[in-house]
Design an enzyme around this catalytic site. Structure first.
Site, PDB file in Angstrom:
ATOM      1  CG  PHE A 236      43.114 111.313  18.854  1.00 62.01           C
ATOM      2  CD1 PHE A 236      43.060 110.247  19.745  1.00 62.01           C
ATOM      3  CD2 PHE A 236      41.992 112.113  18.721  1.00 62.01           C
ATOM      4  CE1 PHE A 236      41.902 109.980  20.475  1.00 62.01           C
ATOM      5  CE2 PHE A 236      40.836 111.860  19.449  1.00 62.01           C
ATOM      6  CZ  PHE A 236      40.789 110.793  20.336  1.00 62.01           C
ATOM      7  CG  ASP A 258      49.409 110.925  20.767  1.00 60.89           C
ATOM      8  OD1 ASP A 258      48.744 110.936  19.713  1.00 60.89           O
ATOM      9  OD2 ASP A 258      49.886 109.884  21.255  1.00 60.89           O
ATOM     10  CB  ALA A 287      42.107 112.194  22.987  1.00 58.66           C
ATOM     11  CG  ASP A 307      44.212 111.663  12.276  1.00 56.62           C
ATOM     12  OD1 ASP A 307      43.391 110.780  11.972  1.00 56.62           O
ATOM     13  OD2 ASP A 307      45.354 111.740  11.771  1.00 56.62           O
ATOM     14  CB  CYS A 347      42.133 105.548   9.927  1.00 56.11           C
ATOM     15  SG  CYS A 347      42.435 105.166  11.658  1.00 56.11           S
TER      16      CYS A 347
END
Length: 402
Positions: A236, A258, A287, A307, A347
């Protein structure tokens, strides 16, 4: 010129008697729709209307932006009920934010405004030298974009201002999606951004979010410190975040994975600008599929970083998101050499650090590996957290030695 956008004749909105007025007085920046008297007059207010907020006893509490159709019906702008939301007001907020960033960084590449935490609810501004990218994710900021941009130029001296009006937050506010140049001219190509000794290419006109993620800067630096002479896998990767930082830290090789070909192309441009193309490879694909394929190829890396995007963007998605983070850890752990490092990121503000860490540890265990946690990271200091608002502390990074 000082553009005035509020007057003494502001509409008034009022809390219901059961609302928690004290929390708002102490710094909580939102009023939810079930806390406000929503009579016909209030419901008729245009989204983004500036109003005065009163408590149930009609005591003034400050100036708010009202979006009647939103669950967050009011966003607190200023606790001074006589504040005027104009260019001067914006300039004061921007000046305070800028003084913090200039203390942190020796080059003008950073997040300048981080929404509520910098006193501009729903507003994100990232700076790329003389270019600023503004995300007005709340209706009030969309309405007052002219004095906001004028103040931004006045305070920072940027010559180009781009509005990036895309994303889920704008949809929730009932705003249209659009990206346009508000001041100056669009850059002729990606902007070169120096960070942690690496060079990144930010596509500010059509890239993801504002074109680059500044929030991971301290975590990139930590991972780069593990990467000397290492084989690194960055999954990612977006435009090369961790992978390029690892190359700057002396990695033997870095493979960026990615799903976006344009993002990988920008990563390759960054590696070339660093003179590191001979140590850098990319692989386009889903991914999860690539992680599975690498295991089948018996691939091994000294440092593996994952990530992913927000798997748990809302509370309703939290459980499914945590399962996805567990799956990432389970698929990534077998690729890490004995004594190597696994860097896992989230996130998602709806997945707190404890739940995220537990999911990652469970995934590592299910892969038959054992790990020590050696580092826990968060967003950099140009992404301050508002203590009253858990959502402002969205980024979590956990590093394991396996």
């Amino acid at each position: 010129m000082n553009t005035t956008d509020t007057s003494p004749d502001l509409p008034v909105v009022r809390l219901i008697p059961k609302a928690e007025a004290r929390a708002i007085r102490h710094g909580f920046p939102w009023v939810y729709s079930n806390e406000l008297v929503t009579d016909r007059r209030t419901r008729k207010l245009a989204a983004g209307t500036i109003a005065r907020l009163e408590d149930a006893n009609r005591t003034p509490m400050g100036i708010v932006a009202v979006t009647p159709e939103s669950k967050i019906i009011c966003r607190m702008l200023d606790q001074d009920p006589d504040a005027v939301i104009d260019q001067t007001w914006f300039a004061a907020r921007l000046t305070r934010a800028l003084s913090h960033r200039e203390r942190l960084y020796d080059a003008p590449f950073y997040r300048l405004i981080h929404a509520e935490a910098d006193g501009l609810p729903g507003v994100v501004i990232d700076r790329f030298g003389d270019v600023a990218v503004v995300q007005p994710n709340a209706a009030w900021a969309d309405t007052l974009i002219t004095p906001l941009v004028a103040a931004l130029q006045e305070v920072t001296g940027v010559t180009t201002v781009i509005m990036n009006g895309t994303g889920r937050a704008r949809t929730l506010e009932g705003l249209e999606e659009k990206t346009e140049v508000l001041v100056g001219e669009a850059p002729s190509g990606p902007i070169s951004v120096p960070m942690n000794g690496a060079t990144y290419m930010a596509e500010v006109m059509g890239g993801q979010k504002t074109g680059l993620f500044f929030d991971q800067r301290p975590n990139h630096a930590f991972a780069a410190g593990l990467a000397k002479d290492a084989r690194v896998l960055d999954v990612f990767s977006h435009v090369g975040g961790f992978g390029l930082a690892a190359l700057a830290g002396g990695a033997k090789s870095a493979l960026s994975v990615d799903g976006s070909a344009p993002a990988l192309e920008l990563a390759e441009q960054g590696a070339a600008a660093m003179g590191a193309s001979d140590r850098f490879e990319t692989r386009k694909g889903d991914a999860f599929d690539v992680l599975t394929a690498l295991a089948e190829e018996s691939a091994e890396f000294d440092v593996v970083i994952c990530d992913p995007p927000a798997f748990a963007p809302t509370r309703n998605a939290a459980e499914a998101g945590l399962r996805a983070y567990e799956r990432v850890a389970r698929l990534a752990a077998p690729l890490v050499a004995d004594g190597g490092y696994l860097v896992l990121c989230s996130c998602s503000h709806a997945a707190d650090i404890t739940k995220f860490r537990n999911s990652c540890s469970r995934g590592i265990g299910r892969a038959g590996r054992r790990g020590q946690i050696i580092y826990t990271g968060f967003a950099g200091p140009d992404h301050p957290q508002l203590p009253h608002l858990a959502e402002s502390g969205y980024l979590k990074v956990v590093v394991y030695r396996l």
